[in-house]
Design an enzyme around this catalytic site. Structure first.
Site, PDB file in Angstrom:
ATOM      1  N   ASN A 394       0.819  -1.208   0.000  1.00 41.00           N
ATOM      2  CA  ASN A 394       0.000   0.000   0.000  1.00 41.00           C
ATOM      3  C   ASN A 394       0.856   1.264   0.000  1.00 41.00           C
ATOM      4  O   ASN A 394       1.131   1.839  -1.045  1.00 41.00           O
ATOM      5  CB  ASN A 394      -0.950  -0.012   1.195  1.00 41.00           C
ATOM      6  CG  ASN A 394      -2.099   0.978   1.057  1.00 41.00           C
ATOM      7  OD1 ASN A 394      -1.964   2.021   0.428  1.00 41.00           O
ATOM      8  ND2 ASN A 394      -3.241   0.661   1.634  1.00 41.00           N
ATOM      9  N   ASP A 395       1.288   1.714   1.171  1.00 41.30           N
ATOM     10  CA  ASP A 395       1.994   2.996   1.273  1.00 41.30           C
ATOM     11  C   ASP A 395       3.247   3.067   0.409  1.00 41.30           C
ATOM     12  O   ASP A 395       3.594   4.137  -0.086  1.00 41.30           O
ATOM     13  CB  ASP A 395       2.372   3.263   2.734  1.00 41.30           C
ATOM     14  CG  ASP A 395       1.150   3.488   3.612  1.00 41.30           C
ATOM     15  OD1 ASP A 395       0.147   4.020   3.095  1.00 41.30           O
ATOM     16  OD2 ASP A 395       1.188   3.119   4.798  1.00 41.30           O
ATOM     17  N   VAL A 396       3.924   1.935   0.215  1.00 35.20           N
ATOM     18  CA  VAL A 396       5.184   1.945  -0.546  1.00 35.20           C
ATOM     19  C   VAL A 396       4.956   2.119  -2.040  1.00 35.20           C
ATOM     20  O   VAL A 396       5.919   2.209  -2.806  1.00 35.20           O
ATOM     21  CB  VAL A 396       5.990   0.655  -0.288  1.00 35.20           C
ATOM     22  CG1 VAL A 396       6.393   0.570   1.170  1.00 35.20           C
ATOM     23  CG2 VAL A 396       5.218  -0.579  -0.721  1.00 35.20           C
TER      24      VAL A 396
END
Length: 469
Positions: A394-396
């Site tokens: 997700n965030d990466v």
């Protein structure tokens, strides 16, 4: 120094050299297993030498020897059982538990060296053993909390710490003050040793409790470095070269890895340890997010895209680990390679819950090491990729990191959005650890395949086989 002391010193030195060689082999996934084996043999040699030295020089109590052997047996059984039974997805928790045990053991050894002598120890012993007590105690409680958070213990996940800054400073001051008094007043060493231990144990709690899950990979590395440092301090206190070298290696490796992990997140290490994710804009984490809608797809459509692609990049994340779908992803990769598709695995340094989490999972699934490509090398390849398949990351992968004013601003990401087509496999519509929507999901070239990653990959594999039949 008599003959047995000389022999023991050289044997411990041999063990230390084997630790260094083992660590060198761990530089590469291909030789990491051999490195572990070499280091383990070195530790066995050191333990055997310790027993030989004990029996040659004499010991005071048979009960002590029985208790020592019983402790070794319990530890060995626990280590073997945990290594065989614990799933790879739970490996971060196991590492944290090992940090807990290591830090606690180092603190107990140091306390023993402070309290058991009839006369007050010298200043050097008080300093080294005192540092072992402080660092080991902080590691003990800190790692215990980290393991609980990683395991998803509800009490710890919901636990908040009001005035965390004040409490951190308070217990740092109390710990240092009691440690200094231990060195200044060795005649009162029982009182000051107990106070130092208690304050350090409490500081370990207030240090880790406020830190969010997104920062746990860095916290684990820091605590691992603390474990090694505590062991080295205990080794200095009891004059054991094997403990000194082993602890120094672990401490140096953990500290280096912590710095590299913080750099991978483009955040100062002190910012991570201060607790909380990000710091640029809390408001950004609570806004309405990017405009648009997520476009859903099916396993059959994904299979068609993959089969007719020339180059595919898989992007694994913690969702893959949570679903235990690493073998399915590897099987899909083998299917595509047999069909002539070029397959790579994009590895972000902070994907998962501990450093190297994705590498370990995919290695367990027998993915070739040369197909695991790190961030700097894989990013230039995304524009030439026909399909980027994101599984639980997700965030990466959030393009919001490229602009200021978001909790992930400045964090190096995988340039997944630059692939020709992007398919994201995700359990639901929830946000990542950073608490913001992933802008990738709303891009024109992105499609979402919702559901359990394992079941989703199995469906895609079945569809691919049907197309290739």
């Amino acid at each position: 120094m008599n003959a047995i002391d000389t022999v023991a010193w050289f044997v411990y030195l041999l063990s230390a050299v084997m630790f260094v060689i083992g660590l060198h082999f761990m530089n590469s996934p291909k030789t990491a297993r051999r490195g572990n084996q070499i280091s383990a043999v070195g530790m066995v040699i050191a333990v055997i030498m310790a027993f030989v030295h004990l029996f040659v020089t004499g010991y005071r109590s048979n009960i002590a020897i029985i208790l020592l052997l019983l402790g070794i047996a319990i530890g060995a059984v626990a280590g073997v059982v945990s290594a065989k039974k614990v799933k790879m997805t739970d490996m971060p928790q196991l590492v944290s538990i090992f940090n807990t045990v290591g830090g606690g053991a180092a603190a107990l050894v140091a306390l023993n060296d402070i309290l058991t002598p009839a006369k007050a120890p010298g200043l050097v012993v008080l300093i080294t053993a005192g540092l072992g007590v402080v660092i080991g105690s902080v590691t003990f409680t800190g790692s215990l909390v980290a393991a609980g958070k990683l395991q998803g213990v509800k009490f710890l996940r919901k636990l908040t710490l009001p005035g965390k800054g004040f409490l951190n400073v308070l217990f740092i001051v109390l710990t240092i003050a009691s440690f200094v008094m231990l060195c200044v007043q060795p005649g009162q060493r029982l009182l000051w040793a107990v106070l130092t231990t208690v304050f350090a144990l409490v500081y370990g709690l207030v240090f880790v409790i406020p830190i969010g899950g997104a920062d746990m990979p860095v916290v684990i590395s820091v605590l691992n470095a603390c474990t090694g440092t505590a062991v080295a301090m205990s080794g200095l206190a009891i004059d054991n070269v094997a403990l000194i070298v082993a602890g120094a290696l672990v401490g140096a490796a953990g500290a280096t890895l912590s710095i590299l992990m913080a750099q991978a997140m483009n955040r100062p290490l002190h910012s991570v340890l201060a607790g909380g994710f990000g710091g640029a804009s809390n408001a950004s984490a609570n806004d309405d997010g990017p405009e648009g809608t997520m476009k859903e797809t099916t396993a059959d459509d994904v299979a068609v895209q993959l089969v007719y692609a020339q180059k595919v990049i898989f992007v694994p994340g913690f969702g893959l680990a949570q679903a235990q779908a690493q073998r399915e992803l590897a099987d899909l990769g083998e299917l595509l390679k047999e069909h002539g598709v070029e397959v790579s695995y994009a590895i972000h340094p902070v994907a998962g819950r501990m450093p190297g989490h994705m590498n370990v999972l995919l290695a367990e699934a027998n993915v070739p090491y040369d197909e695991l490509v790190d961030l700097d090398d894989i990013n230039p390849q995304f524009p030439s990729a026909n399909v980027a398949l994101v599984v639980g990351a997700n965030d990466v992968t959030n393009p919001a990191a490229r602009r200021p004013g978001t909790p992930v601003s400045g964090m190096p990401i995988l340039d997944v959005d630059q692939a020709q087509h992007v398919v994201v496999m995700k359990r639901g519509r929830g946000r990542g650890y950073a608490g913001i929507e992933n802008e990738l999901y709303f891009e024109d070239n992105t499609q979402m395949l919702f559901g359990d990653a394992k079941a989703g990959l199995q469906a895609v594999i079945a569809a691919v086989k049907e197309l290739l039949a």
